[in-house]
Scaffold this motif. Structure first.
Motif, PDB file in Angstrom:
ATOM      1  N   PHE A 132      50.170 -44.402  22.829  1.00 57.13           N
ATOM      2  CA  PHE A 132      50.259 -42.971  23.104  1.00 57.13           C
ATOM      3  C   PHE A 132      49.666 -42.670  24.475  1.00 57.13           C
ATOM      4  O   PHE A 132      50.222 -41.879  25.248  1.00 57.13           O
ATOM      5  CB  PHE A 132      49.517 -42.173  22.029  1.00 57.13           C
ATOM      6  N   ALA A 133      48.533 -43.282  24.773  1.00 56.40           N
ATOM      7  CA  ALA A 133      47.885 -43.045  26.063  1.00 56.40           C
ATOM      8  C   ALA A 133      48.788 -43.470  27.214  1.00 56.40           C
ATOM      9  O   ALA A 133      48.874 -42.782  28.246  1.00 56.40           O
ATOM     10  CB  ALA A 133      46.560 -43.803  26.131  1.00 56.40           C
ATOM     11  N   SER A 134      49.491 -44.589  27.035  1.00 55.49           N
ATOM     12  CA  SER A 134      50.363 -45.073  28.110  1.00 55.49           C
ATOM     13  C   SER A 134      51.532 -44.138  28.369  1.00 55.49           C
ATOM     14  O   SER A 134      52.117 -44.151  29.458  1.00 55.49           O
ATOM     15  CB  SER A 134      50.893 -46.468  27.757  1.00 55.49           C
ATOM     16  N   ALA A 135      51.860 -43.306  27.346  1.00 52.92           N
ATOM     17  CA  ALA A 135      52.966 -42.360  27.499  1.00 52.92           C
ATOM     18  C   ALA A 135      52.480 -40.954  27.838  1.00 52.92           C
ATOM     19  O   ALA A 135      53.290 -40.021  27.920  1.00 52.92           O
ATOM     20  CB  ALA A 135      53.787 -42.320  26.210  1.00 52.92           C
ATOM     21  N   GLY A 136      51.180 -40.790  28.027  1.00 54.75           N
ATOM     22  CA  GLY A 136      50.633 -39.480  28.355  1.00 54.75           C
ATOM     23  C   GLY A 136      50.549 -38.533  27.171  1.00 54.75           C
ATOM     24  O   GLY A 136      50.460 -37.309  27.348  1.00 54.75           O
ATOM     25  N   LEU A 137      50.556 -39.083  25.951  1.00 54.83           N
ATOM     26  CA  LEU A 137      50.446 -38.262  24.742  1.00 54.83           C
ATOM     27  C   LEU A 137      48.992 -38.187  24.296  1.00 54.83           C
ATOM     28  O   LEU A 137      48.175 -39.050  24.662  1.00 54.83           O
ATOM     29  CB  LEU A 137      51.294 -38.865  23.618  1.00 54.83           C
ATOM     30  N   PRO A 138      48.620 -37.176  23.498  1.00 53.82           N
ATOM     31  CA  PRO A 138      47.268 -37.137  22.947  1.00 53.82           C
ATOM     32  C   PRO A 138      46.988 -38.404  22.148  1.00 53.82           C
ATOM     33  O   PRO A 138      47.916 -39.040  21.628  1.00 53.82           O
ATOM     34  CB  PRO A 138      47.283 -35.906  22.036  1.00 53.82           C
ATOM     35  N   THR A 139      45.725 -38.764  22.024  1.00 55.03           N
ATOM     36  CA  THR A 139      45.387 -40.011  21.333  1.00 55.03           C
ATOM     37  C   THR A 139      44.444 -39.846  20.149  1.00 55.03           C
ATOM     38  O   THR A 139      44.437 -40.700  19.261  1.00 55.03           O
ATOM     39  CB  THR A 139      44.741 -41.005  22.315  1.00 55.03           C
ATOM     40  N   ASP A 140      43.634 -38.791  20.118  1.00 57.11           N
ATOM     41  CA  ASP A 140      42.679 -38.649  19.017  1.00 57.11           C
ATOM     42  C   ASP A 140      43.360 -38.025  17.809  1.00 57.11           C
ATOM     43  O   ASP A 140      44.368 -37.304  17.943  1.00 57.11           O
ATOM     44  CB  ASP A 140      41.485 -37.794  19.440  1.00 57.11           C
ATOM     45  N   PRO A 141      42.866 -38.310  16.580  1.00 56.58           N
ATOM     46  CA  PRO A 141      43.527 -37.823  15.369  1.00 56.58           C
ATOM     47  C   PRO A 141      43.744 -36.317  15.326  1.00 56.58           C
ATOM     48  O   PRO A 141      44.771 -35.847  14.814  1.00 56.58           O
ATOM     49  CB  PRO A 141      42.590 -38.295  14.254  1.00 56.58           C
ATOM     50  N   GLU A 142      42.821 -35.545  15.854  1.00 56.34           N
ATOM     51  CA  GLU A 142      42.997 -34.089  15.869  1.00 56.34           C
ATOM     52  C   GLU A 142      44.047 -33.684  16.892  1.00 56.34           C
ATOM     53  O   GLU A 142      44.894 -32.819  16.641  1.00 56.34           O
ATOM     54  CB  GLU A 142      41.666 -33.393  16.179  1.00 56.34           C
ATOM     55  N   GLY A 143      44.020 -34.337  18.035  1.00 56.59           N
ATOM     56  CA  GLY A 143      44.941 -33.978  19.099  1.00 56.59           C
ATOM     57  C   GLY A 143      46.393 -34.286  18.800  1.00 56.59           C
ATOM     58  O   GLY A 143      47.291 -33.599  19.298  1.00 56.59           O
ATOM     59  N   VAL A 144      46.634 -35.296  17.984  1.00 53.91           N
ATOM     60  CA  VAL A 144      48.024 -35.681  17.703  1.00 53.91           C
ATOM     61  C   VAL A 144      48.629 -34.890  16.555  1.00 53.91           C
ATOM     62  O   VAL A 144      49.841 -34.983  16.311  1.00 53.91           O
ATOM     63  CB  VAL A 144      48.142 -37.190  17.390  1.00 53.91           C
ATOM     64  N   ARG A 145      47.836 -34.121  15.840  1.00 58.01           N
ATOM     65  CA  ARG A 145      48.361 -33.435  14.652  1.00 58.01           C
ATOM     66  C   ARG A 145      49.562 -32.554  14.975  1.00 58.01           C
ATOM     67  O   ARG A 145      50.511 -32.474  14.188  1.00 58.01           O
ATOM     68  CB  ARG A 145      47.263 -32.594  13.991  1.00 58.01           C
ATOM     69  N   SER A 146      49.527 -31.890  16.108  1.00 60.80           N
ATOM     70  CA  SER A 146      50.630 -30.993  16.454  1.00 60.80           C
ATOM     71  C   SER A 146      51.935 -31.765  16.660  1.00 60.80           C
ATOM     72  O   SER A 146      53.023 -31.223  16.433  1.00 60.80           O
ATOM     73  CB  SER A 146      50.299 -30.187  17.712  1.00 60.80           C
ATOM     74  N   LEU A 147      51.832 -33.032  17.072  1.00 59.15           N
ATOM     75  CA  LEU A 147      53.033 -33.849  17.239  1.00 59.15           C
ATOM     76  C   LEU A 147      53.702 -34.135  15.900  1.00 59.15           C
ATOM     77  O   LEU A 147      54.910 -34.362  15.832  1.00 59.15           O
ATOM     78  CB  LEU A 147      52.698 -35.175  17.916  1.00 59.15           C
ATOM     79  N   PHE A 148      52.906 -34.122  14.842  1.00 55.02           N
ATOM     80  CA  PHE A 148      53.393 -34.457  13.508  1.00 55.02           C
ATOM     81  C   PHE A 148      53.466 -33.236  12.585  1.00 55.02           C
ATOM     82  O   PHE A 148      53.495 -33.370  11.364  1.00 55.02           O
ATOM     83  CB  PHE A 148      52.480 -35.508  12.872  1.00 55.02           C
ATOM     84  N   ALA A 149      53.527 -32.054  13.170  1.00 55.00           N
ATOM     85  CA  ALA A 149      53.539 -30.833  12.354  1.00 55.00           C
ATOM     86  C   ALA A 149      54.848 -30.676  11.593  1.00 55.00           C
ATOM     87  O   ALA A 149      54.857 -30.286  10.421  1.00 55.00           O
ATOM     88  CB  ALA A 149      53.285 -29.612  13.237  1.00 55.00           C
ATOM     89  N   THR A 150      55.953 -30.943  12.254  1.00 49.20           N
ATOM     90  CA  THR A 150      57.283 -30.812  11.652  1.00 49.20           C
ATOM     91  C   THR A 150      58.106 -32.036  12.066  1.00 49.20           C
ATOM     92  O   THR A 150      57.742 -32.766  12.990  1.00 49.20           O
ATOM     93  CB  THR A 150      58.007 -29.548  12.127  1.00 49.20           C
ATOM     94  N   TRP A 151      59.242 -32.222  11.410  1.00 49.05           N
ATOM     95  CA  TRP A 151      60.110 -33.316  11.826  1.00 49.05           C
ATOM     96  C   TRP A 151      60.712 -33.044  13.202  1.00 49.05           C
ATOM     97  O   TRP A 151      60.919 -33.973  13.994  1.00 49.05           O
ATOM     98  CB  TRP A 151      61.196 -33.562  10.777  1.00 49.05           C
TER      99      TRP A 151
END
Length: 409
Positions: free
Chosen positions: A143-162
């Motif tokens: 995730f870090a290599s792609a510039g995405l959030p990495t911590d469990p709280e920060g990634v939650r929004s990525l997994f909110a919906t399909w």
């Protein structure tokens, strides 16, 4: 309680006169030490364990024995994916509310867990063992290599919906040119399982063309076309190696998947995998089993007593510690031993608390018709694999529908 001894050898008794109870399971239930503990507390009882490596051959053998009228174990484990076939044969199993210990009631378990194994006329034919509440696992370093959030709280929004999940996948593929998930079927299945009914309606009529699966199919195969799938067949050698090769960045993650990831990815990836208390669409369950007592058992009350003991909260916590099988009992889900359990491999995450929270998000068990599991494993998964190998999404859908119709006959 199980009798301490038998006065004479007979069906289900050994040469030493002890009552012999057979228990048939598959994969890992974490029961080996529990069997020894039960035998020590019940010196007149011997437990014979029949253990099969994988669920399909175990269930094939069970259905053969049920049809033959003999050969089934006193206690037979049943996996959630095969439960619809077992429920269609519910008359061949004892109602555990009739023969089991009087203090074991359906409210020992999460309501949706016991509801799934209760017949239309109210018979409880299984005691729940584990469940597979769903979260999302991901590679924080990728995730870090792609510039995405990495911590469990920060990634939650990525997994909110399909929608947000697949949108994040597009960002990941664009940034690093590598797949986002392992296989289409491993994403399609949990999406499908979030619906109230599976491939059949509650009248057991095939519903694959009317239950919303077509929309899910378009989402998943669209992501495949955009390069998000690693196109790996789940449980194959290539899929197992994919964890070690960093072949994908996310994994739909029932609780039991943590051990699968650690075992396949290896020590060199410790701390790189993470898990977050989020799942697109809110939550779901994937997997879990039950203990049943076939009417073939020569000692049904003793078998039910053993099954009740094995599925008591105290024993299920021990099984969880031994093999990671996540408990389905309401008392177990509030146990400090469960809630404080952490995983060093997943960065010290409190995995017991996380999956207990995810379990609470499951509102009800999906209704599955008699051939539901067969359609998922032998029809839909191969059709999705065909799309991953070059067949068009429309051709794959027709393959899935035609195969489902044949399976449902």
């Amino acid at each position: 309680m199980v009798a301490a001894a038998l006065t004479a050898c007979g069906p289900g008794s050994g040469s030493d006169g002890r009552l012999e109870l057979t228990v048939a399971t598959f994969n890992e239930f974490g029961y080996e030490e529990l069997f020894r503990e039960y035998e020590a507390a019940h010196p007149g009882t011997r437990i014979v364990h029949r253990k099969t490596g994988q669920a399909p051959p175990h269930h094939q053998a069970l259905f053969t024995k049920l049809a033959a009228g003999s050969g089934a174990a006193d206690v037979e484990a049943v996996e959630e994916g095969f439960l619809s076939q077992v429920m269609a044969k519910s008359g061949k199993f004892h109602d555990l509310e009739q023969i089991g210990p009087g203090d074991v009631r359906p409210d020992r378990w999460l309501k949706w867990k016991s509801d799934a194994v209760t017949t239309r006329d109210g018979a409880l034919i299984g005691y729940g063992t584990d469940i597979g509440p769903l979260a999302m696992c991901y590679r924080a370093d990728l995730f870090a290599s792609a510039g995405l959030p990495t911590d469990p709280e920060g990634v939650r929004s990525l997994f909110a919906t399909w929608d947000s999940y697949f949108a994040a996948g597009d960002r990941y593929v664009a940034a690093v040119g590598e797949p986002w998930f392992d296989s289409a079927a491993q994403v399609f299945n949990p999406m499908h399982n979030q619906a109230a009914t599976g491939y059949f309606d509650r009248d057991d009529q095939l519903a694959i063309e009317t239950n919303g699966d077509r929309a899910i199919w378009e989402q998943v195969t669209g992501a495949v076309a955009r390069g998000q799938s690693a196109k790996l067949v789940a449980w194959s050698k290539e899929w197992q190696d994919g964890f070690k090769r960093s072949a994908f960045a996310t994994k739909t993650c029932p609780s039991w998947m943590l051990g699968v990831i650690e075992g396949n990815a290896g020590a060199e990836h410790a701390g790189k995998w993470a898990v977050t208390a989020a799942f697109p669409g809110g939550g779901g369950n994937w997997g879990g089993s039950y203990l049943t007592v076939p009417k073939q058992s020569a000692h049904p009350e003793e078998a039910a007593a053993l099954a009740a003991w094995l599925t008591a909260p105290e024993q299920q916590i021990k099984a969880f510690v031994a093999k990671g099988t996540f408990p389905s009992q309401t008392a177990a889900l509030t146990s400090p031993e469960l809630l404080t359990r952490t995983s060093a491999y997943f960065g010290g995450e409190k995995v017991g608390l996380l999956f207990a929270e995810q379990a609470s998000k499951v509102a009800s068990a999906q209704y599955k018709g008699p051939q539901d599991g067969e359609i998922q494993d032998n029809v839909v998964a191969p059709a999705l694999q065909a799309v991953e190998q070059g067949k068009s999404a429309e051709e794959g859908w027709r393959q899935a529908v035609d195969g489902a119709k044949k399976a449902a006959k």
